[in-house]
Design a protein around this motif. Structure first.
Motif, PDB file in Angstrom:
ATOM      1  N   VAL A 186       0.827  -1.205   0.000  1.00  0.00           N
ATOM      2  CA  VAL A 186       0.000   0.000   0.000  1.00  0.00           C
ATOM      3  C   VAL A 186       0.864   1.259   0.000  1.00  0.00           C
ATOM      4  O   VAL A 186       0.352   2.371   0.007  1.00  0.00           O
ATOM      5  CB  VAL A 186      -0.985   0.025   1.185  1.00  0.00           C
ATOM      6  CG1 VAL A 186      -1.982  -1.111   1.074  1.00  0.00           C
ATOM      7  CG2 VAL A 186      -0.258  -0.012   2.525  1.00  0.00           C
ATOM      8  N   ASN A 187       2.185   1.072   0.003  1.00  0.00           N
ATOM      9  CA  ASN A 187       3.097   2.201  -0.104  1.00  0.00           C
ATOM     10  C   ASN A 187       4.394   1.705  -0.724  1.00  0.00           C
ATOM     11  O   ASN A 187       4.548   0.520  -1.014  1.00  0.00           O
ATOM     12  CB  ASN A 187       3.345   2.866   1.262  1.00  0.00           C
ATOM     13  CG  ASN A 187       4.031   1.933   2.250  1.00  0.00           C
ATOM     14  OD1 ASN A 187       5.043   1.300   1.943  1.00  0.00           O
ATOM     15  ND2 ASN A 187       3.474   1.816   3.457  1.00  0.00           N
ATOM     16  N   CYS A 209      -0.866  -1.322  -4.638  1.00  0.00           N
ATOM     17  CA  CYS A 209      -2.109  -0.549  -4.665  1.00  0.00           C
ATOM     18  C   CYS A 209      -1.857   0.722  -3.873  1.00  0.00           C
ATOM     19  O   CYS A 209      -2.227   0.835  -2.700  1.00  0.00           O
ATOM     20  CB  CYS A 209      -3.239  -1.382  -4.054  1.00  0.00           C
ATOM     21  SG  CYS A 209      -4.877  -0.667  -4.220  1.00  0.00           S
ATOM     22  N   SER A 210      -1.179   1.672  -4.501  1.00  0.00           N
ATOM     23  CA  SER A 210      -0.690   2.853  -3.791  1.00  0.00           C
ATOM     24  C   SER A 210      -1.781   3.880  -3.538  1.00  0.00           C
ATOM     25  O   SER A 210      -2.752   3.999  -4.295  1.00  0.00           O
ATOM     26  CB  SER A 210       0.448   3.513  -4.579  1.00  0.00           C
ATOM     27  OG  SER A 210       1.550   2.643  -4.680  1.00  0.00           O
ATOM     28  N   PHE A 211      -1.599   4.626  -2.470  1.00  0.00           N
ATOM     29  CA  PHE A 211      -2.504   5.719  -2.105  1.00  0.00           C
ATOM     30  C   PHE A 211      -1.680   6.994  -1.950  1.00  0.00           C
ATOM     31  O   PHE A 211      -0.476   6.943  -1.672  1.00  0.00           O
ATOM     32  CB  PHE A 211      -3.234   5.396  -0.801  1.00  0.00           C
ATOM     33  CG  PHE A 211      -4.170   4.221  -0.899  1.00  0.00           C
ATOM     34  CD1 PHE A 211      -5.526   4.409  -1.105  1.00  0.00           C
ATOM     35  CD2 PHE A 211      -3.694   2.920  -0.789  1.00  0.00           C
ATOM     36  CE1 PHE A 211      -6.392   3.325  -1.209  1.00  0.00           C
ATOM     37  CE2 PHE A 211      -4.551   1.834  -0.886  1.00  0.00           C
ATOM     38  CZ  PHE A 211      -5.896   2.043  -1.093  1.00  0.00           C
ATOM     39  N   ILE A 249      -1.405   8.113   3.773  1.00  0.00           N
ATOM     40  CA  ILE A 249      -1.822   7.026   4.653  1.00  0.00           C
ATOM     41  C   ILE A 249      -3.256   7.232   5.137  1.00  0.00           C
ATOM     42  O   ILE A 249      -3.964   6.278   5.463  1.00  0.00           O
ATOM     43  CB  ILE A 249      -0.837   6.905   5.843  1.00  0.00           C
ATOM     44  CG1 ILE A 249      -0.981   5.528   6.503  1.00  0.00           C
ATOM     45  CG2 ILE A 249      -1.043   8.034   6.853  1.00  0.00           C
ATOM     46  CD1 ILE A 249       0.146   5.199   7.450  1.00  0.00           C
ATOM     47  N   GLU A 263      -5.726   7.854   3.398  1.00  0.00           N
ATOM     48  CA  GLU A 263      -6.665   7.340   2.401  1.00  0.00           C
ATOM     49  C   GLU A 263      -6.703   5.810   2.348  1.00  0.00           C
ATOM     50  O   GLU A 263      -7.469   5.238   1.569  1.00  0.00           O
ATOM     51  CB  GLU A 263      -6.293   7.889   1.020  1.00  0.00           C
ATOM     52  CG  GLU A 263      -6.394   9.402   0.905  1.00  0.00           C
ATOM     53  CD  GLU A 263      -6.008   9.896  -0.469  1.00  0.00           C
ATOM     54  OE1 GLU A 263      -5.819   9.062  -1.374  1.00  0.00           O
ATOM     55  OE2 GLU A 263      -5.902  11.120  -0.657  1.00  0.00           O
ATOM     56  N   ILE A 264      -5.895   5.152   3.169  1.00  0.00           N
ATOM     57  CA  ILE A 264      -5.816   3.687   3.113  1.00  0.00           C
ATOM     58  C   ILE A 264      -6.872   3.100   4.049  1.00  0.00           C
ATOM     59  O   ILE A 264      -6.845   3.355   5.249  1.00  0.00           O
ATOM     60  CB  ILE A 264      -4.414   3.198   3.522  1.00  0.00           C
ATOM     61  CG1 ILE A 264      -3.341   3.857   2.652  1.00  0.00           C
ATOM     62  CG2 ILE A 264      -4.329   1.677   3.403  1.00  0.00           C
ATOM     63  CD1 ILE A 264      -1.927   3.546   3.082  1.00  0.00           C
ATOM     64  N   SER A 285      -2.918   0.246   6.967  1.00  0.00           N
ATOM     65  CA  SER A 285      -2.799   1.698   7.132  1.00  0.00           C
ATOM     66  C   SER A 285      -2.223   2.050   8.494  1.00  0.00           C
ATOM     67  O   SER A 285      -1.774   3.176   8.714  1.00  0.00           O
ATOM     68  CB  SER A 285      -4.166   2.368   6.977  1.00  0.00           C
ATOM     69  OG  SER A 285      -5.002   2.076   8.091  1.00  0.00           O
TER      70      SER A 285
END
Length: 294
Positions: A119-120, A144-146, A149, A151-152, A157
């Motif tokens: 996620v990052n 699956c980047s945001f 943090i 927004e995760i 998150s």
């Protein structure tokens, strides 16, 4: 970060994904399996009530309850929303017990093999993912980047380090020994890597990493009343991480008509025909395959 002091292994975030939930039970029974010298390892069965019921969730998908604004909203009080706040307190808010690295164990009905979900793009996460994919050809890395943090919505998150592990194909609500053992071995390899990181002895890896970057979700064809009228085309079924080119079959309607992929570039679909996504009308996710320098 120069030292990882606490690793949290989370399972049963979705109650009908038994691989992670039963691994948590095994680790609780045999803690020496996950004990390493330089850090503490804790386990968490994230959604015990859904696990007991054999359901993905009771009121709301727990792995969509970790948005920062939701965790701080006192009016949100469904079972899973309260559970998310409890998990945040356990793994993130309490300084004495704060996790520095979180592994969240999942399974899927799609033919995903052993998938790391980032996620990052924290350098340590990338290096670890590269190491895992280098020593095990079954491992693939989905990012699956945001933007931030905040927004995760996922368990991950709560911590910059760590990721989800998604294994499949396996039906909901059952165990498959091969996938169970592969996931277990992956967990041990990750713990060993963290131990070596703490000793400043990180294993060498390639300078590059093959990533599957999230592009979009793809819905099933639907009628005006919202019901689907097609299914995954037989030529696409089980072809996760394989190239889908413009003009390739993607859906087969109930009146036996083929719907073709009308995009202009090649994509690599994943989560193809995931059972849990039918309630959302999602047929698959499109990704872009790329090689990056790390």
């Amino acid at each position: 970060m120069n030292q990882i002091n606490r690793v949290a292994i989370v399972g049963g975030t979705h109650g009908n994904e038994f691989t992670g939930a039963y691994l948590i039970q095994k680790f609780a029974q045999f803690p020496d399996l996950i004990t390493r010298q330089s850090f503490d390892t804790v386990t968490l069965l994230a959604n015990p009530n859904a696990f007991a019921a054999g359901r993905r969730y009771l009121e709301k998908d727990l792995n969509r309850c970790f948005l920062k604004q939701d965790l701080e909203d006192p009016t949100l009080s469904s079972y899973e929303e309260l559970q998310a706040k409890s998990i945040q307190h356990t793994l993130a808010s309490n300084r004495d017990k704060q996790a520095d690295f979180i592994l969240d164990l999942h399974s899927t009905t799609a033919n995903m093999g052993l998938t790391i979900i980032l996620v990052n793009s924290h350098p340590l996460n990338l290096k670890l993912a590269a190491y895992l994919s280098q020593i095990n050809p079954l491992v693939r890395v989905y990012r699956c980047s945001f933007k931030s943090i905040e927004e995760i919505p996922f368990v991950n998150s709560l911590c910059k380090l760590g990721f989800a592990i998604e294994v499949g194909p396996i039906a909901q609500g059952l165990l498959k020994a091969t996938l169970f053992q592969q996931t277990e071995e992956l967990v041990y390899t990750i713990l060993d890597y963290v131990e070596q990181f703490n000793q400043a002895e990180i294993p060498s890896t390639n300078d590059t990493l093959i990533l599957y970057d999230h592009l979009s979700v793809v819905d099933y064809p639907i009628r005006e009343d919202g019901t689907i009228f097609g299914m995954i085309h037989p030529e696409l079924q089980d072809k996760d991480y394989q190239a889908l080119n413009p003009g390739d079959p993607i859906f087969l309607t109930f009146d036996d008509k083929t719907i073709l992929y009308e995009g202009t570039s090649t994509v690599w679909p994943i989560f193809i025909n995931e059972a849990a996504y039918y309630e959302k009308g999602i047929a698959m996710c499109f990704t872009q395959r790329q090689q990056i320098n790390i």
